[in-house]
Motif scaffolding. Structure first.
Motif, PDB file in Angstrom:
ATOM      1  N   CYS A 148       0.684  -1.348  -0.171  1.00 29.42           N
ATOM      2  CA  CYS A 148       0.607   0.007  -0.247  1.00 29.42           C
ATOM      3  C   CYS A 148       0.819   1.542   0.282  1.00 29.42           C
ATOM      4  CB  CYS A 148      -0.836  -0.033   0.953  1.00 29.42           C
ATOM      5  SG  CYS A 148       0.074  -0.071   2.924  1.00 29.42           S
ATOM      6  N   PRO A 156      -7.972   4.228  11.110  1.00 31.66           N
ATOM      7  CA  PRO A 156      -7.605   3.220  10.142  1.00 31.66           C
ATOM      8  C   PRO A 156      -8.513   1.970   9.597  1.00 31.66           C
ATOM      9  CG  PRO A 156      -5.624   3.299  10.937  1.00 31.66           C
ATOM     10  CD  PRO A 156      -6.030   4.638  11.711  1.00 31.66           C
ATOM     11  N   THR A 202     -12.582   1.868   5.224  1.00 28.73           N
ATOM     12  CA  THR A 202     -13.497   0.150   5.034  1.00 28.73           C
ATOM     13  C   THR A 202     -13.777   0.144   3.482  1.00 28.73           C
ATOM     14  OG1 THR A 202     -15.383   0.602   5.967  1.00 28.73           O
ATOM     15  CG2 THR A 202     -13.244  -0.495   6.954  1.00 28.73           C
ATOM     16  N   ASN A 221       0.776   2.023   8.134  1.00 28.36           N
ATOM     17  CA  ASN A 221      -0.197   1.396   9.117  1.00 28.36           C
ATOM     18  C   ASN A 221      -0.965   2.994   9.433  1.00 28.36           C
ATOM     19  OD1 ASN A 221       0.945  -1.482  10.212  1.00 28.36           O
ATOM     20  ND2 ASN A 221       2.095   0.116  12.140  1.00 28.36           N
ATOM     21  N   ALA A 281      -4.549   2.412   4.518  1.00 30.30           N
ATOM     22  CA  ALA A 281      -6.173   2.202   4.616  1.00 30.30           C
ATOM     23  C   ALA A 281      -7.134   2.834   3.415  1.00 30.30           C
ATOM     24  CB  ALA A 281      -7.047   2.627   6.471  1.00 30.30           C
ATOM     25  N   ARG A 296      -6.073   1.359   0.478  1.00 34.70           N
ATOM     26  CA  ARG A 296      -6.687   0.011   0.366  1.00 34.70           C
ATOM     27  C   ARG A 296      -8.001  -0.171  -0.171  1.00 34.70           C
ATOM     28  NH1 ARG A 296      -3.492  -2.250   5.031  1.00 34.70           N
ATOM     29  NH2 ARG A 296      -1.333  -3.372   3.933  1.00 34.70           N
TER      30      ARG A 296
END
Length: 358
Positions: free
Chosen positions: A76, A136, A140, A172, A177, A180
């Motif tokens: 990522c 993070p 989603t 992290n 996040a 992704r």
């Protein structure tokens, strides 16, 4: 006047049927039974475009966005070359399908969720800063479906990977996040668009005039819709991809060039030109029209390839600006040639000519 025409010409009602074309199914006017039978005839031009052009390119976009999502799960970070390569491939495949500005791509604003550009008001940097400041675990794929379009899609990922304000993040972090989640959301959108064309919308395009088809009421309208999409998309290149950074002579706007952060403003124009050509040649109902169009596209491509200015930064310099304006003129000429060649061959024409004005 040109931009006003662009907006008007995107409406399907802005396309006027010129007359019957060989191979175009025509609905009977005086017999309901005959009309019902004709409605089941499939226009070979529309069928060919869907099967040989649209669906294969939608499949390619679905594959490359899925590959991007898989890559983002394991790599990522903005410095990841595999991630950058996967993103670039997804952009290339997007440029081959962005012309399909109807149906599944337009429904629920999916076009903007996939590729929100231009960001004229500068929403993206501020919105991204808020997003990546989130915990993070709260970023989603599901949360992205209700996020602003400025933080979704290809250009949001570009900012995270290439904008120095965002790209120095850790594994992290909220930014990781976000890469992704945005990538996975993008893959989901690609699947929805592909499945829509492969399913209900493709059927709707093939069955104009059917009793339950409220979208395309007669056999001319699918051709009209695809032709309008082509002309509108080429106009987007002229007015936004080139017109945006050109601005005015006194106020050029080089920072408004598309994908400037990734260094691929001209590469995007070339990719878009490939997409336009694929659709135009797919729509061409005969070899003579295809050959004429292929020559027109080759001339425009040669002009663009000769432009040694990958991010259009030369618009701020008088000579550089002249070269970019020359490319813009070549695309305007291509547009006129498409209108003069493909429109009559299909039996359609834009209701407002893109060069009209006073």
């Amino acid at each position: 006047m040109r931009l006003l025409c662009r907006l008007a010409c995107t409406a399907l009602t802005g396309v006027v049927l010129l007359g019957p074309t060989f191979g175009t199914p025509a609905l009977a006017q005086s017999d309901t039974a005959e009309a019902g039978t004709a409605a089941q005839d499939v226009d070979p031009v529309v069928d060919h475009v869907i099967e040989a052009v649209i669906l294969p390119h939608l499949d390619a976009f679905a594959r490359s966005t899925a590959a991007l999502a898989r890559t983002a799960e394991t790599e990522c970070l903005a410095s990841s070359e595999p991630l950058r390569a996967a993103w670039a491939q997804a952009v290339d495949d997007w440029l081959m399908i962005e012309d399909y500005r109807l149906g599944p791509l337009e429904d629920q604003g999916r076009r903007y969720a996939i590729a929100y550009w231009p960001d004229a008001q500068g929403h993206r940097p501020r919105a991204l800063a808020r997003l990546i400041a989130t915990a993070p675990a709260k970023i989603t794929t599901r949360s992205m479906t209700t996020a602003p379009v400025s933080v979704r899609g290809l250009y949001a990922i570009e900012s995270l990977l290439f904008d120095p304000r965002f790209s120095n993040y850790t594994a992290n972090s909220g930014a990781c996040a976000a890469v992704r989640a945005i990538s996975a959301d993008l893959a989901d959108l690609a699947d929805i668009v592909r499945d829509g064309w492969a399913g209900n919308f493709g059927t709707t395009m093939r069955t104009p005039g059917a009793p339950d088809n409220t979208r395309f009421l007669d056999a001319s309208e699918p051709r009209q819709a695809l032709y309008t999409a082509l002309i509108s998309s080429l106009g987007f290149d002229i007015d936004e991809r080139l017109g945006g950074p050109l601005g005015t002579f006194d106020t050029p706007r080089p920072k408004q060039a598309e994908s400037r952060l990734a260094g691929r403003s001209v590469a995007n124009l070339l990719g878009a030109l490939d997409g336009h050509e694929a659709l135009a040649l797919g729509l061409a109902p005969d070899d003579r029209t295809r050959e004429t169009l292929a020559t027109s596209f080759a001339n425009a491509r040669a002009e663009l390839e000769a432009l040694d200015d990958p991010i259009l930064g030369g618009v701020a310099d008088p000579m550089g600006r002249f070269r970019v304006e020359s490319v813009q003129s070549s695309l305007m000429q291509l547009e006129r040639e498409i209108e003069a060649t493909l429109g009559p061959a299909l039996g359609v024409s834009m209701g407002l000519n893109s060069m009209d004005g006073d």
